[in-house]
Design a protein around this motif. Structure first.
Motif, PDB file in Angstrom:
ATOM      1  N   UNK A 105       0.837  -1.200   0.000  1.00  0.00           N
ATOM      2  CA  UNK A 105       0.000   0.000   0.000  1.00  0.00           C
ATOM      3  C   UNK A 105       0.872   1.250   0.000  1.00  0.00           C
ATOM      4  N   UNK A 106       1.894   1.230   0.858  1.00  0.00           N
ATOM      5  CA  UNK A 106       2.777   2.387   0.948  1.00  0.00           C
ATOM      6  C   UNK A 106       3.458   2.635  -0.390  1.00  0.00           C
ATOM      7  N   UNK A 111       3.904   5.905  -5.183  1.00  0.00           N
ATOM      8  CA  UNK A 111       3.977   6.018  -6.630  1.00  0.00           C
ATOM      9  C   UNK A 111       2.815   6.845  -7.181  1.00  0.00           C
ATOM     10  N   UNK A 112       1.650   6.695  -6.563  1.00  0.00           N
ATOM     11  CA  UNK A 112       0.499   7.484  -7.006  1.00  0.00           C
ATOM     12  C   UNK A 112       0.809   8.970  -6.828  1.00  0.00           C
ATOM     13  N   UNK A 118       4.607  14.328 -11.041  1.00  0.00           N
ATOM     14  CA  UNK A 118       5.232  14.416 -12.359  1.00  0.00           C
ATOM     15  C   UNK A 118       4.305  15.066 -13.382  1.00  0.00           C
ATOM     16  N   UNK A 119       3.026  14.909 -13.159  1.00  0.00           N
ATOM     17  CA  UNK A 119       2.075  15.473 -14.121  1.00  0.00           C
ATOM     18  C   UNK A 119       1.682  16.909 -13.795  1.00  0.00           C
ATOM     19  N   UNK A 330      -2.426  17.104  -1.881  1.00  0.00           N
ATOM     20  CA  UNK A 330      -1.593  17.208  -3.075  1.00  0.00           C
ATOM     21  C   UNK A 330      -2.153  16.346  -4.200  1.00  0.00           C
ATOM     22  N   UNK A 331      -2.613  15.143  -3.847  1.00  0.00           N
ATOM     23  CA  UNK A 331      -3.155  14.239  -4.863  1.00  0.00           C
ATOM     24  C   UNK A 331      -4.414  14.814  -5.498  1.00  0.00           C
TER      25      UNK A 331
END
Lengths: 593, 591
Positions: A105-106, A111-112, A118-119, A330-331
């Protein structure tokens, strides 16, 4: 009606999304099978914990005090050890399973998050310091890790155990169970009081330690100044005061803990005393088995263990939630998120660039570019001339669509660049910046980056093409020489050549150069000039130019001042026009004579 | 060093430590009586001879004992654990005052982040050792030995001997597993550091990443690193998770032995049921101390490693100290101010650890009241020269004189008190502007501060801030622009009314118009003072009495503005280039 339901549903969905806790639990979904297995294991661990005191009870009541007609003591021993064994094995399995899940999960959260970053568009990186973003990917994710593996996992097992103990005690002897739990309200009250006090103080301690760290960081970097101004004593006094405040708060923490930890033990003993006292007449009159008393004492002890730790775990959960909130924030920031693959594929690029009444501001209406229009034909070399802050660099970053313009259009080969896939657009443009960035790795990997389609031979050819091969081959490791810490081992000129090689290796249709003004030795400067001439051949080349030679040879000179285009033309035309370019030229020319 | 500090700390807190240890030991011993009473009560209950009154008294006694143990525990926790916090703060205090005594060179070779890590992690490690490590060491030792004695002496030696065999195995496992466990943990930390490093690099190079569409390869690269960390973590967990159950198993075996042998002892009448219950309770008391052994060793090891690391800092000493000549100034040094004549003779300087000279054979003569300007490319030695004058680095004798005296013979404090220094970056502390200008000392009045701010042309900006001079700047306050910071630093330097004023490229972020204004004010301020101005813009320095062009550590040109223009060298070329730029600006503004 359906509209209403829809809003209702979106609200529910948003609430769910906003509930960090539920959102965090959501990450367990892909591992549901493993989670169930881990739960079974937790059940076994707790089962074993519950069974062993019971076996003891059987040993006491049936074997020792009984008539020994029941189980043999050997069998009881085997059963006891078997339960311990099952407990140990399932405990191990439980921890391994949970950690496997949590680590996955971490990894996926990290990575998510990183992929999301990055985008993000460049404006995001302008607004947020890299230190802050770095903290999200490292420290905050780590706090989640701690929370998931250290607490959520154990917490679940503990709650399970508490319920198990309660149920077992009640089924063994309800009356006695009620007596045993008489002290539970006390422990709950004490824990609650402790938690409120401890939390308030904990925040104070955290704030003070942050202040101390801030003070240290500031004073270490400003130490030179403090010493020059002879202010060591004043600064030391300030530090002492801060350190003393922290010391006080930290001692309060110790005081609270000093009281809380032993008091839990005291209450545990109180529970046992009440139980024994209650048993005294009971044993005589109703024939309560001593084994049951023994089992109860053990259960009570087991019951208090998890409760004791609960307060600590709550703290970890709280700080984990804070981190989760930051990560999710942030996500969820979708502002200007880039999609590399949205739009049309870009066919063969000829390289004609046109700005049509472009207005651009980094923030609000603070226009950096005002109604900028120009055309650069395929294969031409255009030089941008202007003072610092006039908007030259901005124009260059707009061509690769690193920022979205507010008004007007930027066209590539006659088509608005917003219609093309970002991936295609950017891979046809190579940018060489003034501040060359080198990645850690060797020279070779810095030329081709992570692009598999560029072979070693291609990279070497590119280096030769821009005459970077000379200095590279002189390095002890040649193309496999490692570059360190933002390329400190190479000189500014060498780094510039290396970034030329990188640009050439990618074989772009459009080349964008921010010409370096840094002091580069004459020999390297000559090399750079020569390779510049070579690589700009047959390509549309845009240069922010400082050197007269570059400007003179350009097909088009675009003079910018305060965000507006003031003059466009060839060198001779502009000189003849007697405008601002001529003034600039004359000053430099006079000197060159 | 650190060990000496700790010793002296313990010595001055000896009373606390003695009382704390006494409380700790007595609570441990008293606690051991509880199972015995419990066993006794159970015996009474099984034999059915006791009266209710007797049981009541016994339980009350048990409760009283528990209360006594409780108060002793509260005492030792506060006395011993509290001292660990004091020790942490005590050492932090020492560390900071030591850092203050170290020369600038030290801070160049040690990153701020690393020093911060010392102050945070290493002090924490020492605190942990003196809190958890010390207490559990004493407690564990007492618990183990006393329980064993009580078990062996008053219950059954044979039962004790047999039951502790698995515990010895557990101890052995705990100690043996430490090394591989630590190795794997290091790998976990390394993998984490790698993630941090890679992310940091990605963020610093994000423009290149985006320009070359490297987002996906970058994600793939981090993915690999992150997976590595996951593997390292699971590798570690596989071992560490085994430790608990293994120890559990040993204890389980111990309990099984106690159960089987103990209960047969009871039925044969060797021991009573109460003894049996007490024995089991003692055995359970051993679990915690034995499982803690590994952690105790760990905590102490890392504390010793931290002490060594801190010692590296504490063993550093400054090489810039007052010599005997300077010390003989004695009390005079408070009153004596320097005039500001500076003479430099054949001065060469190499930074410690560097192989090339930063300054080569510099000679200069500057009378009090004159202004010297230094110009030249980055890395040419301009700041080095100033650093030497400020005595941030040691200078050999016979090269640098102030007021005719070798700088080594003047107390450092006197030299620095006579200099007003304005750094390049306009470094300000996160404090109010008022405190920044008067630099945390109360000797300057508010009107003096305002006057200094006026001279530095920053007064108008400051009064526009919501809290005026009380506005806090820096991280916790408002952010000043580069030019504002530079001007506040100028105010900070001139309020001291120094004999020598040094501006180290401190007008670079100020616009030309304000620069002009400041220079005019400075002209007034510098009356009778020595000025040293380092700059990149000719406009800043053209009025200086003496201009020096440095290149590669050497003086390549020297003279007044007019003289240097006539030489048509570096200075003249720079002048024309800068003039061209300005002309262009001006012309563009007009047209």
């Amino acid at each position: 009606m359906s509209d209403l339901t829809n809003t209702g549903l979106t609200n529910v969905a948003r609430n769910l999304r906003e509930n960090k806790f539920i959102r965090m639990l959501g990450y367990f979904r892909p591992f549901l099978g493993l989670v169930v297995l881990a739960m079974v294991m937790a059940g076994l661990v707790n089962g074993a914990e519950l069974v062993s005191p019971y076996i003891m009870k059987v040993a006491i009541d049936d074997y020792i005090l009984g008539d020994s007609t029941g189980m043999s003591i050997a069998l009881i021993g085997i059963l006891y050890f078997a339960s311990v064994l099952v407990g140990a094995v399932s405990n191990y399995a439980h921890v391994i399973l949970l950690n496997t899940i949590v680590q996955k999960i971490i990894h996926s959260i990290r990575m998510e998050l990183f992929s999301h970053i990055q985008r993000m568009p460049l404006s995001f990186f302008d607004k947020n310091s890299s230190g802050r973003i770095l903290t999200r990917v490292t420290n905050d994710v780590e706090a989640l890790n701690e929370m998931y593996s250290g607490v959520l996992a154990v917490l679940f097992r503990d709650v399970f155990l508490l319920v198990g103990i309660t149920v077992t005690m009640f089924s063994m002897n309800a009356q006695l169970a009620i007596v045993s739990f008489a002290v539970v309200p006390i422990i709950i009250i004490i824990t609650a009081v402790f938690r409120t006090k401890a939390r308030a103080n904990y925040q104070k301690v955290r704030a003070l330690i942050a202040q101390i760290n801030g003070f240290l960081a500031e004073n270490i970097s400003g130490m030179k100044l403090v010493q020059i101004f002879n202010k060591q004593k004043e600064k030391y006094a300030e530090f002492r005061e801060l350190n003393g405040k922290y010391n006080d708060a930290s001692l309060t923490e110790v005081k609270l803990l000093s009281f809380f930890r032993p008091s839990a033990e005291l209450i545990n003993n109180l529970g046992i005393s009440i139980l024994i006292w209650y048993c005294a007449p009971g044993v005589f009159e109703s024939g309560l088995e001593v084994g049951v008393l023994y089992a109860f004492i053990t259960y009570i002890k087991k019951f208090f263990g998890p409760i004791n730790d609960l307060a600590d775990k709550v703290n970890v959960i709280l700080s984990g939630m804070v981190s989760a909130e930051r990560i999710f924030e942030l996500m969820d920031n979708d502002e200007g998120l880039e999609n590399l693959d949205r739009g049309n594929a870009l066919p063969e690029v000829k390289g004609q660039i046109e700005f049509r009444n472009v207005w651009f501001a980094y923030n609000d209406e603070d226009w950096v570019l005002k109604d900028v229009s120009f055309t650069i034909n395929a294969g031409e070399t255009a030089a941008f001339v202007g003072a610092t802050g006039s908007g030259k660099t901005t124009i260059i970053s707009l061509i690769g669509r690193f920022y979205e313009i507010q008004k007007g259009q930027i066209l590539l080969d006659g088509v608005d660049i917003r219609e093309y896939k970002l991936r295609d657009l950017r891979s046809r443009i190579a940018v060489v910046m003034q501040d060359v960035f080198l990645f850690s790795g060797d020279i070779m990997s810095n030329i081709r980056l992570d692009n598999e389609s560029i072979s070693d031979a291609d990279a070497i050819q590119a280096a030769e093409y821009v005459s970077a091969n000379n200095f590279i081959e002189r390095l002890p490791g040649g193309y496999h020489e490692e570059v360190h810490e933002r390329g400190c081992t190479l000189s500014a000129g060498e780094k510039q050549l290396l970034s030329f090689a990188r640009a050439v290796a990618f074989n772009p249709s459009i080349l964008v150069l921010d010409e370096a003004t840094a002091s580069i030795d004459a020999e390297t400067e000559k090399l750079i000039q020569e390779s510049l001439a070579r690589i700009s051949k047959n390509r549309t080349t845009l240069i922010i130019a400082h050197r007269l030679s570059t400007i003179r040879n350009a097909d088009k000179i675009i003079v910018i001042h305060k965000g507006r285009i003031r003059e466009i033309g060839r060198h001779d035309d502009l000189v003849a026009a007697n405008g601002i370019y001529r003034g600039l030229y004359e000053m430099q020319y006079a000197w060159a004579q | 060093m650190v060990r000496q500090f700790i010793k002296s700390f313990i010595r001055s807190n000896l009373l606390y430590y003695t009382l704390g240890t006494l409380a700790l030991v007595s609570s441990g011993v008293l606690q051991l009586a509880l199972p015995k009473i419990l066993g006794y009560v159970i015996d009474l209950l099984t034999l059915r001879t006791a009266t209710l009154a007797r049981i009541s008294w016994l339980t009350l006694g048990m409760l009283g004992l528990a209360a006594l143990v409780f108060s002793l525990k509260v005492c030792w926790r506060y006395l011993l654990m509290g001292r660990a916090r004091d020790l942490e703060c005590f050492l932090r205090d020492k560390l900071f005052s030591h850092l203050q005594s170290l020369p600038v060179k030290f801070f160049h070779s040690h990153k701020t982040g690393d020093l911060m890590a010392y102050a945070i992690n290493d002090l924490n490690a020492i605190r942990r050792a003196f809190a958890f490590g010390l207490v559990f060491f004493i407690d564990g030792f007492i618990m183990n030995s006393f329980s064993l004695v009580v078990m062996g002496e008053s219950i059954s030696f044979r039962l004790t001997a047999i039951s502790i065999i698995p515990l010895i195995v557990a101890l052995f496992i705990i100690l043996r597993i430490r090394t591989p466990l630590r190795r794997r943990f290091t790998r976990v930390q390394e993998a984490y550091a790698k993630i941090s490093e890679q992310t940091h690099e990605n963020l610093s190079g994000i423009r290149v990443v985006k320009a070359y569409v490297q987002e996906e390869p970058e994600i793939a690269r981090l993915n690999e690193t992150s997976l590595n960390r996951m593997k390292a973590m699971l590798d570690y967990v596989r071992l560490s998770a085994g430790l608990g159950p293994l120890v559990e198993l040993c204890f389980g075996l111990s309990f099984t032995l106690a159960l089987v042998i103990g209960s047969s002892f009871v039925s044969r009448g060797v021991i009573t049921l109460g003894d049996f219950v007490a024995f089991n309770t003692y055995l359970a008391m051993l679990i915690r101390p034995i499982s803690n052994v590994g952690r105790i060793v760990e905590v102490w090891q890392s504390a010793f490693a931290s002490m060594d690391r801190l010692d590296e800092i504490f063993e550093e000493h400054t090489d810039i100290v007052d010599g005997p000549e300077a010390q003989s100034w004695g009390n005079q040094s408070n009153e004596r101010r320097l005039r500001g004549d500076i003479t430099i003779q054949n001065l060469s300087f190499t930074y410690p650890g560097a192989s090339v000279e930063a300054l080569k054979n510099i000679s200069l003569n500057l009378k009090a009241g004159q202004t010297l300007a230094i110009i030249g490319p980055t890395g040419s030695g301009k700041t080095t020269l100033v650093n030497l004058l400020l005595r941030l680095y040691p200078v050999g004798r016979g090269h640098l004189f102030v007021d005719g005296t070798d700088i080594n013979d003047i107390p450092i404090e006197v030299v620095r008190a006579s200099i007003g220094y304005v750094p390049q970056d306009g470094f300000l502390f996160s404090a109010s502007i008022l405190d920044n200008i008067r630099f945390f000392s109360e000797v300057h009045s508010e009107s003096q501060v305002e006057e200094a701010a006026r001279l530095a042309s920053v007064y108008d900006n400051i009064v526009e801030f919501p809290d005026g001079f009380d506005t806090v700047v820096g991280e916790r306050g408002i952010t000043l622009s580069g030019g504002q910071k530079q001007r506040v630093s100028i105010a900070r330097a001139i309020i001291r009314d120094p004999a020598i004023l040094i501006l180290d490229d401190s007008l670079s972020a100020v616009d030309t118009q304000t620069e002009e204004e400041i220079l005019q004010n400075l002209h007034e301020v510098l009356q009778g003072k020595t000025g040293i101005i380092i700059a990149h813009r000719i406009s800043t320095i053209k009025h200086a009495d003496q201009i020096v062009v440095l290149d590669d550590g050497k003086i390549i040109e020297q003279g007044t503005h007019q003289e240097l223009l006539a030489r048509k060298g570096y200075y003249a070329r720079l002048y024309h280039l800068q003039l061209a730029e300005t002309t262009f600006q001006e012309k563009a503004d007009i047209i």
